[in-house]
Design a protein around this motif. Sequence first.
Motif, mmCIF file in Angstrom:
data_model
loop_
_atom_site.group_PDB
_atom_site.id
_atom_site.type_symbol
_atom_site.label_atom_id
_atom_site.label_comp_id
_atom_site.label_asym_id
_atom_site.label_seq_id
_atom_site.Cartn_x
_atom_site.Cartn_y
_atom_site.Cartn_z
ATOM 1 N N UNK A 2 0.827 -1.202 0.000
ATOM 2 C CA UNK A 2 0.000 0.000 0.000
ATOM 3 C C UNK A 2 0.862 1.253 0.000
ATOM 4 N N UNK A 3 0.515 2.221 -0.861
ATOM 5 C CA UNK A 3 1.236 3.498 -0.907
ATOM 6 C C UNK A 3 0.511 4.527 -0.047
ATOM 7 N N UNK A 4 1.252 5.122 0.881
ATOM 8 C CA UNK A 4 0.705 6.147 1.772
ATOM 9 C C UNK A 4 1.480 7.445 1.566
ATOM 10 N N UNK A 5 0.759 8.523 1.346
ATOM 11 C CA UNK A 5 1.397 9.831 1.218
ATOM 12 C C UNK A 5 1.444 10.500 2.581
ATOM 13 N N UNK A 61 5.712 4.443 2.640
ATOM 14 C CA UNK A 61 5.358 5.809 3.001
ATOM 15 C C UNK A 61 6.177 6.783 2.160
ATOM 16 N N UNK A 62 5.488 7.578 1.352
ATOM 17 C CA UNK A 62 6.143 8.583 0.509
ATOM 18 C C UNK A 62 6.208 9.882 1.304
ATOM 19 N N UNK A 63 7.436 10.360 1.543
ATOM 20 C CA UNK A 63 7.633 11.526 2.404
ATOM 21 C C UNK A 63 8.308 12.642 1.609
ATOM 22 N N UNK A 64 7.555 13.668 1.173
ATOM 23 C CA UNK A 64 8.188 14.796 0.481
ATOM 24 C C UNK A 64 8.992 15.635 1.472
ATOM 25 N N UNK A 65 10.227 15.912 1.121
ATOM 26 C CA UNK A 65 11.118 16.666 2.000
ATOM 27 C C UNK A 65 11.838 17.722 1.165
#
Length: 358
Positions: A2-5, A61-65
Amino acid sequence: MKTIFVNTMGHDSHGTIAERLSDCYTNTGNLVWHEYCKRGIKFSEEIRIEDVTKHCENSVLVVPVANNISATDTDFSRNLYKLVNVKGNVVLVGLGVQIGKTINTPKKFVSVIPQRKVRMIKQLAEKCNYIGVRGEYSADCLARLGIKNIKVIGCPSFYSGLLDKNTYKMKKPALKNVCFNITGGGRHEHVLLERILKSGVNSRLIMQDIKDMPEVTYEQKKLTRELIEKSIPGLEIENEKLIEVYKRARIFFDIESWERYLIEEEISFGVGTRLHGNMITFLQGIPSLWITHDRRTSEVVETLKLPHIDYDKLIKVKYLEALMEKCNYDRKFYNNCNYMRNEYVKFLEDNGIAHNFV
């Protein structure tokens, strides 16, 4: 899987300007890379970074940084420590190194970064196939810390629907409606403002940071030259023109309104020292010129081959037309566009991240 933003911004306060700026870590440009990263990802759930430990090991978990790696901790960079105990995969997208005037080389940087932060980044690197960094400088710094699974991807805000078209071509800039941004307190910001106002073109200032704006923006005070010069000292412009441009100035706390404004105002050229202020203008198909005033900005524009001029050369520019002539999207840019877009898509797929790119 599962992809979680993971939403790394604040709580979308509807309070004062100062409170809303605090929610996006004092700079609305942070909303740009965050929102465009989100638009490119196919995710089944969105969570706040405060809640990451509640999720299980069958998730990515996709974490924009952004510039989260620095010698000191900020409210923004402290969020990364929350990710260490996550059981699933964690993918950092757009990570960059923030340096100062004296700590200005990878060698110097790795000598001062706290070991606690080094351990944290290494732990996160073990949770994904690759960490996505914004340029070779940041990649060099992380490699010197012993982190090898790195991909240079530039900034995630660059990869939008605009670049999905194989026939994409940027139109020529025109001095019809100029949109510009500034960095309050910068030593050459007055030069840009003077060149724009003395040209007589129709112009719009978009502010992003508390440093960019006179206090009248967030306090009930009369707009005066003295207040403006607190953020932009050294101005040699008549009061009427100066005050008028600040009366029309805007600041946006949602991307849709910002995008709509740029289109409705029929902006024909964008320029300034704000990395993501220029990026959102570019993403609307508006030719934009980056004025690079720090390592962070220059790293991104060099990686993506975006048209730019060095900050210290700004003082030699006598006319706005000379800046417009620097805004040249050449073959090197288009070739690099295709290459970097493919690299970004491969980075997402190698990390098992579902995406919206075709």
